[in-house]
Design a protein around this motif. Sequence first.
Motif, PDB file in Angstrom:
ATOM      1  N   TRP A  75      12.431   7.403  -3.200  1.00  0.00           N
ATOM      2  CA  TRP A  75      11.129   7.799  -3.737  1.00  0.00           C
ATOM      3  C   TRP A  75      10.562   6.723  -4.659  1.00  0.00           C
ATOM      4  CZ3 TRP A  75      12.823  13.513  -5.022  1.00  0.00           C
ATOM      5  CH2 TRP A  75      12.956  14.202  -3.811  1.00  0.00           C
ATOM      6  N   SER A  76      11.410   6.088  -5.441  1.00  0.00           N
ATOM      7  CA  SER A  76      10.938   4.983  -6.285  1.00  0.00           C
ATOM      8  C   SER A  76      10.442   3.829  -5.421  1.00  0.00           C
ATOM      9  CB  SER A  76      12.068   4.506  -7.201  1.00  0.00           C
ATOM     10  OG  SER A  76      12.511   5.541  -8.049  1.00  0.00           O
ATOM     11  N   GLY A  77      11.189   3.531  -4.357  1.00  0.00           N
ATOM     12  CA  GLY A  77      10.756   2.467  -3.456  1.00  0.00           C
ATOM     13  C   GLY A  77       9.436   2.780  -2.784  1.00  0.00           C
ATOM     14  N   GLY A  78       9.218   4.047  -2.429  1.00  0.00           N
ATOM     15  CA  GLY A  78       7.939   4.430  -1.848  1.00  0.00           C
ATOM     16  C   GLY A  78       6.784   4.207  -2.809  1.00  0.00           C
ATOM     17  N   LEU A  79       6.987   4.552  -4.069  1.00  0.00           N
ATOM     18  CA  LEU A  79       5.944   4.322  -5.071  1.00  0.00           C
ATOM     19  C   LEU A  79       5.623   2.838  -5.205  1.00  0.00           C
ATOM     20  CD1 LEU A  79       7.188   6.830  -7.795  1.00  0.00           C
ATOM     21  CD2 LEU A  79       4.980   6.950  -6.634  1.00  0.00           C
ATOM     22  N   LEU A  80       6.660   2.015  -5.251  1.00  0.00           N
ATOM     23  CA  LEU A  80       6.441   0.576  -5.414  1.00  0.00           C
ATOM     24  C   LEU A  80       5.840  -0.047  -4.154  1.00  0.00           C
ATOM     25  CD1 LEU A  80       9.719  -0.408  -7.293  1.00  0.00           C
ATOM     26  CD2 LEU A  80       7.450  -0.013  -8.258  1.00  0.00           C
ATOM     27  N   LEU A  81       6.274   0.409  -2.993  1.00  0.00           N
ATOM     28  CA  LEU A  81       5.744  -0.138  -1.747  1.00  0.00           C
ATOM     29  C   LEU A  81       4.258   0.160  -1.597  1.00  0.00           C
ATOM     30  CD1 LEU A  81       6.222  -1.528   0.980  1.00  0.00           C
ATOM     31  CD2 LEU A  81       6.880   0.707   1.906  1.00  0.00           C
ATOM     32  N   GLY A  82       3.840   1.333  -2.057  1.00  0.00           N
ATOM     33  CA  GLY A  82       2.436   1.696  -1.934  1.00  0.00           C
ATOM     34  C   GLY A  82       1.504   0.781  -2.696  1.00  0.00           C
ATOM     35  N   ARG A  83       2.005   0.105  -3.710  1.00  0.00           N
ATOM     36  CA  ARG A  83       1.152  -0.821  -4.462  1.00  0.00           C
ATOM     37  C   ARG A  83       0.699  -1.999  -3.606  1.00  0.00           C
ATOM     38  NH1 ARG A  83       4.403  -2.989  -9.144  1.00  0.00           N
ATOM     39  NH2 ARG A  83       2.383  -3.544 -10.028  1.00  0.00           N
ATOM     40  N   ASP A  84       1.533  -2.407  -2.655  1.00  0.00           N
ATOM     41  CA  ASP A  84       1.228  -3.575  -1.832  1.00  0.00           C
ATOM     42  C   ASP A  84       0.833  -3.224  -0.405  1.00  0.00           C
ATOM     43  OD1 ASP A  84       1.854  -5.443  -3.887  1.00  0.00           O
ATOM     44  OD2 ASP A  84       3.978  -5.100  -3.504  1.00  0.00           O
ATOM     45  N   ARG A  85       1.440  -2.162   0.120  1.00  0.00           N
ATOM     46  CA  ARG A  85       1.121  -1.774   1.495  1.00  0.00           C
ATOM     47  C   ARG A  85       1.293  -0.266   1.611  1.00  0.00           C
ATOM     48  NH1 ARG A  85       1.019   0.809   6.406  1.00  0.00           N
ATOM     49  NH2 ARG A  85       0.566  -0.643   8.110  1.00  0.00           N
ATOM     50  N   GLY A  86       0.181   0.450   1.560  1.00  0.00           N
ATOM     51  CA  GLY A  86       0.237   1.902   1.610  1.00  0.00           C
ATOM     52  C   GLY A  86       0.212   2.427   3.032  1.00  0.00           C
ATOM     53  N   PRO A  87       0.412   3.734   3.195  1.00  0.00           N
ATOM     54  CA  PRO A  87       0.402   4.317   4.544  1.00  0.00           C
ATOM     55  C   PRO A  87      -0.999   4.465   5.118  1.00  0.00           C
ATOM     56  CG  PRO A  87       0.752   6.029   2.906  1.00  0.00           C
ATOM     57  CD  PRO A  87       0.751   4.724   2.158  1.00  0.00           C
ATOM     58  N   ALA A  88      -2.020   4.552   4.260  1.00  0.00           N
ATOM     59  CA  ALA A  88      -3.402   4.726   4.726  1.00  0.00           C
ATOM     60  C   ALA A  88      -4.015   3.356   4.971  1.00  0.00           C
ATOM     61  CB  ALA A  88      -4.217   5.508   3.693  1.00  0.00           C
ATOM     62  N   LEU A  89      -3.862   2.870   6.189  1.00  0.00           N
ATOM     63  CA  LEU A  89      -4.309   1.507   6.469  1.00  0.00           C
ATOM     64  C   LEU A  89      -4.744   1.381   7.923  1.00  0.00           C
ATOM     65  CD1 LEU A  89      -4.305  -0.656   4.266  1.00  0.00           C
ATOM     66  CD2 LEU A  89      -2.387  -1.730   5.420  1.00  0.00           C
ATOM     67  N   HIS A  90      -5.935   0.820   8.110  1.00  0.00           N
ATOM     68  CA  HIS A  90      -6.465   0.460   9.422  1.00  0.00           C
ATOM     69  C   HIS A  90      -6.556  -1.061   9.502  1.00  0.00           C
ATOM     70  CE1 HIS A  90      -7.455   4.303  11.217  1.00  0.00           C
ATOM     71  NE2 HIS A  90      -8.092   4.702  10.128  1.00  0.00           N
ATOM     72  N   PRO A  91      -6.878  -1.624  10.664  1.00  0.00           N
ATOM     73  CA  PRO A  91      -7.184  -3.058  10.737  1.00  0.00           C
ATOM     74  C   PRO A  91      -8.337  -3.420   9.802  1.00  0.00           C
ATOM     75  CG  PRO A  91      -6.830  -2.181  12.937  1.00  0.00           C
ATOM     76  CD  PRO A  91      -6.821  -1.006  12.006  1.00  0.00           C
ATOM     77  N   PRO A  92      -8.447  -4.686   9.400  1.00  0.00           N
ATOM     78  CA  PRO A  92      -9.415  -5.066   8.357  1.00  0.00           C
ATOM     79  C   PRO A  92     -10.848  -4.616   8.622  1.00  0.00           C
ATOM     80  CG  PRO A  92      -7.909  -6.873   8.764  1.00  0.00           C
ATOM     81  CD  PRO A  92      -7.596  -5.826   9.785  1.00  0.00           C
ATOM     82  N   PHE A  93     -11.377  -4.890   9.818  1.00  0.00           N
ATOM     83  CA  PHE A  93     -12.770  -4.519  10.069  1.00  0.00           C
ATOM     84  C   PHE A  93     -12.955  -3.007  10.031  1.00  0.00           C
ATOM     85  CE2 PHE A  93     -16.154  -3.205  12.968  1.00  0.00           C
ATOM     86  CZ  PHE A  93     -17.231  -3.871  12.415  1.00  0.00           C
ATOM     87  N   LEU A  94     -12.051  -2.291  10.689  1.00  0.00           N
ATOM     88  CA  LEU A  94     -12.165  -0.833  10.717  1.00  0.00           C
ATOM     89  C   LEU A  94     -11.979  -0.249   9.316  1.00  0.00           C
ATOM     90  CD1 LEU A  94     -12.594   1.553  12.611  1.00  0.00           C
ATOM     91  CD2 LEU A  94     -10.121   1.677  12.924  1.00  0.00           C
ATOM     92  N   THR A  95     -11.091  -0.843   8.534  1.00  0.00           N
ATOM     93  CA  THR A  95     -10.904  -0.378   7.158  1.00  0.00           C
ATOM     94  C   THR A  95     -12.192  -0.505   6.361  1.00  0.00           C
ATOM     95  OG1 THR A  95      -8.543  -0.913   7.127  1.00  0.00           O
ATOM     96  CG2 THR A  95      -9.668  -0.826   5.008  1.00  0.00           C
ATOM     97  N   HIS A  96     -12.850  -1.664   6.472  1.00  0.00           N
ATOM     98  CA  HIS A  96     -14.101  -1.857   5.729  1.00  0.00           C
ATOM     99  C   HIS A  96     -15.192  -0.910   6.235  1.00  0.00           C
ATOM    100  CE1 HIS A  96     -17.309  -3.909   3.558  1.00  0.00           C
ATOM    101  NE2 HIS A  96     -18.008  -3.889   4.688  1.00  0.00           N
ATOM    102  N   ALA A  97     -15.295  -0.778   7.554  1.00  0.00           N
ATOM    103  CA  ALA A  97     -16.357   0.059   8.113  1.00  0.00           C
ATOM    104  C   ALA A  97     -16.193   1.522   7.708  1.00  0.00           C
ATOM    105  CB  ALA A  97     -16.368  -0.078   9.633  1.00  0.00           C
ATOM    106  N   LEU A  98     -14.980   2.020   7.727  1.00  0.00           N
ATOM    107  CA  LEU A  98     -14.758   3.433   7.407  1.00  0.00           C
ATOM    108  C   LEU A  98     -14.752   3.686   5.906  1.00  0.00           C
ATOM    109  CD1 LEU A  98     -11.977   4.320  10.015  1.00  0.00           C
ATOM    110  CD2 LEU A  98     -14.421   4.828  10.141  1.00  0.00           C
ATOM    111  N   ALA A  99     -14.121   2.789   5.146  1.00  0.00           N
ATOM    112  CA  ALA A  99     -14.031   3.012   3.701  1.00  0.00           C
ATOM    113  C   ALA A  99     -15.374   2.821   3.016  1.00  0.00           C
ATOM    114  CB  ALA A  99     -12.994   2.073   3.091  1.00  0.00           C
ATOM    115  N   ALA A 100     -16.240   1.977   3.571  1.00  0.00           N
ATOM    116  CA  ALA A 100     -17.554   1.752   2.967  1.00  0.00           C
ATOM    117  C   ALA A 100     -18.573   2.812   3.373  1.00  0.00           C
ATOM    118  CB  ALA A 100     -18.071   0.366   3.355  1.00  0.00           C
ATOM    119  N   SER A 101     -18.218   3.688   4.289  1.00  0.00           N
ATOM    120  CA  SER A 101     -19.148   4.726   4.732  1.00  0.00           C
ATOM    121  C   SER A 101     -19.063   5.938   3.804  1.00  0.00           C
ATOM    122  CB  SER A 101     -18.817   5.130   6.169  1.00  0.00           C
ATOM    123  OG  SER A 101     -17.563   5.790   6.216  1.00  0.00           O
ATOM    124  N   ASP A 102     -19.890   6.931   4.103  1.00  0.00           N
ATOM    125  CA  ASP A 102     -19.880   8.152   3.301  1.00  0.00           C
ATOM    126  C   ASP A 102     -18.879   9.179   3.822  1.00  0.00           C
ATOM    127  OD1 ASP A 102     -21.194   8.591   5.655  1.00  0.00           O
ATOM    128  OD2 ASP A 102     -22.754   9.879   4.794  1.00  0.00           O
TER     129      ASP A 102
END
Length: 497
Positions: A75-102
């Motif tokens: 559980w400690s490792g999961g907390l630390l890993l999330g700082r650099d690479r979390g589970p909620a991740l898409h490819p860069p373009f899709l991440t920007h398109a979806l996260a910047a939307s409403d």
Amino acid sequence: MSSRSGAAIGIWRARNVRTVGDRGFLIYMVLMVALVTVAPLARAVWLSAASEEGVALFASPAAPGVTMLIVAGLWSGGLLLGRDRGPALHPPFLTHALAASDLPRSDTFRGPVLRAGVLVTTMTTLVAGLVAGSLVHHGLSEPLSGAVFTAAGAMVGVITTVAWLVGQAFPRAAMPVALGVLALGVTTAAIPLMQPFTPWGWVGLAYPGSGTSHIVVALAALTASLAAVVPVLMNRLDLTALAVQSARWDAAAAHTTGMDFNMAAALYQGRPHRGRGTRAIRPRNRLAWTFLIRDAVGSTRTPGRLIVGVAALAASGVLITLAFAPATPGWLLGAAAGLIVFAGIGPLSDGIRHAASVAGDFPLYGISDEHLLANHALFPLAVVVLVLLAAVIVCSILTGIAVAAPLASAFVLGLLTLVARVSNALKGPLPPVLLTPIPTPMGDLSAAVRMTWALDGLLLAALAGASAALAFEVPLLFIGVAVTLITVGINRWRHRG
């Protein structure tokens, strides 16, 4: 998933439409890999777990306490890993398109989180089922108790996924919370009275044969409560952080595809942020002291990496000590210790990598390449030896294991693993000759050769750990591994630059 989110992701996936032939080949490839690789590996793991050594390890009185420590560390490792690479991740373009939307992030990033959760939960469930199955198979536990522990393993996976997401949503709070969880886990393992009041203690109490399986109800309630807050956590994800993590992961994946694992790992190295005002270069009468102080001060500027490295070295010292306990798989614990030492030296060997990168060029400091490398090796050598030997002595006192043999094995393991780190730093890019096909009756082996070359540092470190644990039983194996490591290192040094 809403219709708008589904439409956006559908457009993204429509870029590469798979034909019927592509899908058929994918199914064929999955089946062949399962038959050729997964099935034999799973059988080997089960036979090892069901062996006398494996059963003795799982049935030992310390097994529930170790389980608690593993869960807290996970559980400690999961907390630390999330700082650099979390589970909620898409490819860069899709991440920007979806996260910047409403659109709510709990909707647009649900798929990656679910896939990550299924993967983590499957792994923890399989590990718990392996332990429970081994004990039930030998009549050391009731089937119901084994099933309860397997269910607890699944819940541990769900909580690990939530902790991973918490680290991504709250990166600044992840470090202190992770350290607190780890400290409480150690305290709970040392004070059994605290077990009924901590989640990792509940997992330990659910261990097969403990007779307190009903405590898993509390763990189930905690799991359900944490799963309910996942949408809230996802909606708190920051656009900038998502974009940075996605771009970094995409670059790391590209380097990994090219088998440049060192560069992929370098992308996740923390930037120096503390102690920038502390003077690192302090001239001394002996140049070695100047380099030693410089590397020590430099390592403290990334305290997180330094702490993780020292903790890894301490854990490997514990493993190499337990490798000499009766009825334990010494070679396996030794191999694990070698891998952990190799990883733990990484944060301490920035100077070695610098010396390797400038070797063969014009001298920068008025000294030879050999002296530069030797001086930069002093700091990791000192830390490795001190931490390993201290961990071995403490573990030997607590467990009653004779200290002489583990102490000698830990010392030589530290030296050999440091040689492996130096050799890995001198490796350089992939030699073009390894791109040549190697046709055999079993197929083209060039990919296996390239993978072996890319992971030779880890493989040699594991061999060094196993041979160090068996040094007093099979000295020829230890000598062979040591000679191989030194020969490879010397050869790479001669062909540097």
